[in-house]
Design an enzyme around this catalytic site. Structure first.
Site, PDB file in Angstrom:
ATOM      1  N   ASP A 121      49.784  30.079  37.855  1.00  0.00           N
ATOM      2  CA  ASP A 121      48.910  31.202  37.535  1.00  0.00           C
ATOM      3  C   ASP A 121      49.005  31.503  36.043  1.00  0.00           C
ATOM      4  O   ASP A 121      50.111  31.585  35.481  1.00  0.00           O
ATOM      5  CB  ASP A 121      49.319  32.441  38.342  1.00  0.00           C
ATOM      6  N   TYR A 123      47.331  33.679  32.413  1.00  0.00           N
ATOM      7  CA  TYR A 123      47.227  35.048  31.881  1.00  0.00           C
ATOM      8  C   TYR A 123      46.201  34.978  30.757  1.00  0.00           C
ATOM      9  O   TYR A 123      46.516  35.187  29.604  1.00  0.00           O
ATOM     10  CB  TYR A 123      48.615  35.429  31.379  1.00  0.00           C
ATOM     11  N   HIS A 128      42.626  41.902  29.655  1.00  0.00           N
ATOM     12  CA  HIS A 128      43.697  42.231  30.602  1.00  0.00           C
ATOM     13  C   HIS A 128      45.048  42.261  29.896  1.00  0.00           C
ATOM     14  O   HIS A 128      45.829  43.215  30.064  1.00  0.00           O
ATOM     15  CB  HIS A 128      43.722  41.197  31.727  1.00  0.00           C
ATOM     16  N   ARG A 137      53.858  48.749  26.599  1.00  0.00           N
ATOM     17  CA  ARG A 137      54.416  48.800  25.242  1.00  0.00           C
ATOM     18  C   ARG A 137      53.537  49.704  24.380  1.00  0.00           C
ATOM     19  O   ARG A 137      52.930  49.251  23.397  1.00  0.00           O
ATOM     20  CB  ARG A 137      54.497  47.392  24.637  1.00  0.00           C
ATOM     21  N   GLU A 194      44.689  41.262  42.029  1.00  0.00           N
ATOM     22  CA  GLU A 194      44.198  40.724  40.769  1.00  0.00           C
ATOM     23  C   GLU A 194      43.020  39.806  41.077  1.00  0.00           C
ATOM     24  O   GLU A 194      43.163  38.843  41.838  1.00  0.00           O
ATOM     25  CB  GLU A 194      45.293  39.957  40.020  1.00  0.00           C
ATOM     26  N   GLU A 196      40.803  36.909  40.382  1.00  0.00           N
ATOM     27  CA  GLU A 196      40.991  35.693  39.604  1.00  0.00           C
ATOM     28  C   GLU A 196      40.076  34.578  40.105  1.00  0.00           C
ATOM     29  O   GLU A 196      39.420  34.701  41.142  1.00  0.00           O
ATOM     30  CB  GLU A 196      42.452  35.227  39.677  1.00  0.00           C
ATOM     31  N   ASP A 228      45.335  37.461  43.563  1.00  0.00           N
ATOM     32  CA  ASP A 228      46.779  37.361  43.352  1.00  0.00           C
ATOM     33  C   ASP A 228      47.411  38.723  43.656  1.00  0.00           C
ATOM     34  O   ASP A 228      47.561  39.567  42.781  1.00  0.00           O
ATOM     35  CB  ASP A 228      47.062  36.949  41.903  1.00  0.00           C
ATOM     36  N   ARG A 232      53.657  45.783  41.892  1.00  0.00           N
ATOM     37  CA  ARG A 232      53.940  46.118  40.499  1.00  0.00           C
ATOM     38  C   ARG A 232      55.336  46.704  40.303  1.00  0.00           C
ATOM     39  O   ARG A 232      55.969  46.465  39.265  1.00  0.00           O
ATOM     40  CB  ARG A 232      52.886  47.098  39.978  1.00  0.00           C
ATOM     41  N   GLN A 235      57.784  43.834  40.612  1.00  0.00           N
ATOM     42  CA  GLN A 235      57.585  42.987  39.440  1.00  0.00           C
ATOM     43  C   GLN A 235      58.210  43.609  38.186  1.00  0.00           C
ATOM     44  O   GLN A 235      58.862  42.920  37.393  1.00  0.00           O
ATOM     45  CB  GLN A 235      56.088  42.760  39.218  1.00  0.00           C
ATOM     46  N   LYS A 248      55.183  38.653  43.175  1.00  0.00           N
ATOM     47  CA  LYS A 248      53.951  37.872  43.266  1.00  0.00           C
ATOM     48  C   LYS A 248      53.952  36.870  44.419  1.00  0.00           C
ATOM     49  O   LYS A 248      52.889  36.478  44.910  1.00  0.00           O
ATOM     50  CB  LYS A 248      53.752  37.084  41.967  1.00  0.00           C
ATOM     51  N   THR A 252      49.062  34.902  48.118  1.00  0.00           N
ATOM     52  CA  THR A 252      47.944  34.662  47.209  1.00  0.00           C
ATOM     53  C   THR A 252      46.775  34.214  48.060  1.00  0.00           C
ATOM     54  O   THR A 252      46.870  33.198  48.759  1.00  0.00           O
ATOM     55  CB  THR A 252      48.282  33.579  46.171  1.00  0.00           C
ATOM     56  N   GLU A 356      45.260  48.279  35.774  1.00  0.00           N
ATOM     57  CA  GLU A 356      44.399  48.635  34.650  1.00  0.00           C
ATOM     58  C   GLU A 356      43.425  49.752  35.015  1.00  0.00           C
ATOM     59  O   GLU A 356      43.224  50.690  34.232  1.00  0.00           O
ATOM     60  CB  GLU A 356      43.592  47.421  34.203  1.00  0.00           C
TER      61      GLU A 356
END
Length: 407
Positions: A121, A123, A128, A137, A194, A196, A228, A232, A235, A248, A252, A356
């Site tokens: 997988d 990114y 995103h 951050r 997610e 994807e 996916d 959270r 994770q 994760k 899937t 998000e």
């Protein structure tokens, strides 16, 4: 007035003869027998039986319980089989042989259409990755220093890739909030999805030799939607310093239908402009074929659309991902699946995950059933998509759906 043939889908049907995605199904009369099928409108053609009925040389590839033999046969076979299938469903002379081999879509059981070898997988969405960086951050750089130099990915768990419609049990694991003195164990409280796109490898490659950008079509059989599922909170506690693991690996979901790359020729688009120079093995500036795909994805929660992520905005292309995945000499196997990572656009309504969309739960979604942050038990998530097809048509991608069961 004679009854319309199932081989004549309604005008505008995204699963017309210009599409013809592959799957594996069991008819109601033989629930234990799996067969390669091709979707036409709201019916499934038994491809192996059609090949036998018409004396086709492709019986050995199509009269199988899995797509793997066809996928392993290579690009020339993919092209020739697709041309034959197109003729079988469009030439009127074939109708007496083909129509009895059609099954209503609602009457069959759909299965995982290929045997998954490995699962990687990526990114690849700048939107995103930027949003996630700002969430976790807020006082630092949104993107990590390596993000625009290489497609970041992780090796997932092939054994928990499941077909659309499979129920997903809420995972349990360790979690620790910022204010918690110690970790606790229990069901995830931040279960997410997610949106994807998965790319499915057909032709393998030799160990020790990388796959160049221009060889993408020689190895990738087709694509499909992928969800996916992500815990959270699990994770967040486990992923430093190595990356996604139990948050994760529990499930899937992929579509039961694989859309051949050839069906998406009209949907090829250039990727976003690069803002950082790339090393030669990833530089696609001089590639003849555009590397992106114009896929319009829709995410629904309990039937209510919550996001519409555009795949055309993905910074890293599938060809770049494949090349980077093999540049160290790692070999491809038939049935390898590599996923794009969460598809997100610039607007809030284009974000491809609840992390998000709700800004990690601080900005709940206003839905018809009330405010929502992360998934609740009983929720049903459905991904659908379409792409521009030839002559103004639409190419539909098979949906991915799953319901959350209590942990």
């Amino acid at each position: 007035m004679p009854e319309q043939s199932p081989l004549e889908p309604a005008e505008g049907d995204p699963f017309g003869p210009h599409n013809l995605p592959y799957g594996v199904f069991s008819p109601a009369a033989e629930p234990d027998r799996r067969r390669v099928g091709v979707r036409i409108g709201d019916h499934v053609l038994d491809a192996g039986a059609a090949a036998r009925a018409l004396g086709s040389p492709y019986v050995a590839l199509l009269d199988r319980p899995s797509l793997n033999p066809l996928m392993a046969a290579g690009r020339t076979a993919w092209r020739d089989v697709r041309r034959a299938l197109t003729a079988w469903v469009t030439v009127p002379a074939h109708r007496p042989d083909i129509e009895p081999l059609l099954h209503p879509l609602g009457s069959v059981t759909l299965h995982l259409p290929y045997e998954v070898a490995d699962y990687v997988d990526f990114y690849a969405s700048e939107h995103h990755a930027t949003n996630v960086g700002r969430i976790f951050r807020p006082d630092g750089e949104a993107l990590t220093p390596n993000w625009k130099h290489l497609p970041i990915g992780y090796h997932g768990r092939a054994g928990t890739v499941v077909v659309s419609g499979t129920e997903v049990t809420r995972p349990s694991g360790q979690r620790k909030g910022p204010a918690d003195p110690a970790p606790v164990f229990g069901p995830s409280t931040k279960l997410d999805i997610e949106a994807e796109v998965a790319f499915v490898v057909g032709t393998p490659s030799a160990r020790g030799r990388g796959v160049e950008l221009a060889s993408f079509r020689d190895h990738v059989f087709g694509l499909s939607l992928l969800n996916d599922w992500s815990a959270r909170d699990i994770q967040a506690w486990e992923y430093v310093p190595l990356g996604p693991f139990l948050g994760k690996s529990f499930a899937t979901s992929v579509s039961a239908w694989v859309t051949p790359l050839e069906a998406l020729d009209a949907a090829r688009v250039a990727p976003p402009a690069r803002s950082t120079g790339l090393l030669p093995y990833l530089d696609d500036a001089d590639e003849e074929e555009p590397g992106g795909f114009d896929l319009r994805i829709s995410v629904a929660l309990n039937g209510e659309v919550i996001s519409e992520p555009p795949f055309s905005t993905m910074y890293w292309t599938a060809a770049q991902q494949l090349t980077h995945m093999t540049v160290n000499g790692a070999s491809l196997r038939t049935g390898d699946v590599f996923a794009s990572g969460t598809v997100s656009g610039a607007a809030r309504e284009q974000r491809g995950c609840l992390l998000e969309l709700t800004w990690n739960g601080t900005e709940p979604l206003e839905l018809g059933a009330g405010k929502r942050t992360f998934l609740e038990d009983g929720d049903v998530v459905t991904l659908t998509a379409w792409a521009p097809g030839p002559d103004g048509t639409r190419v539909g991608l098979g949906e991915v759906t799953g319901r959350v069961l209590p942990g």
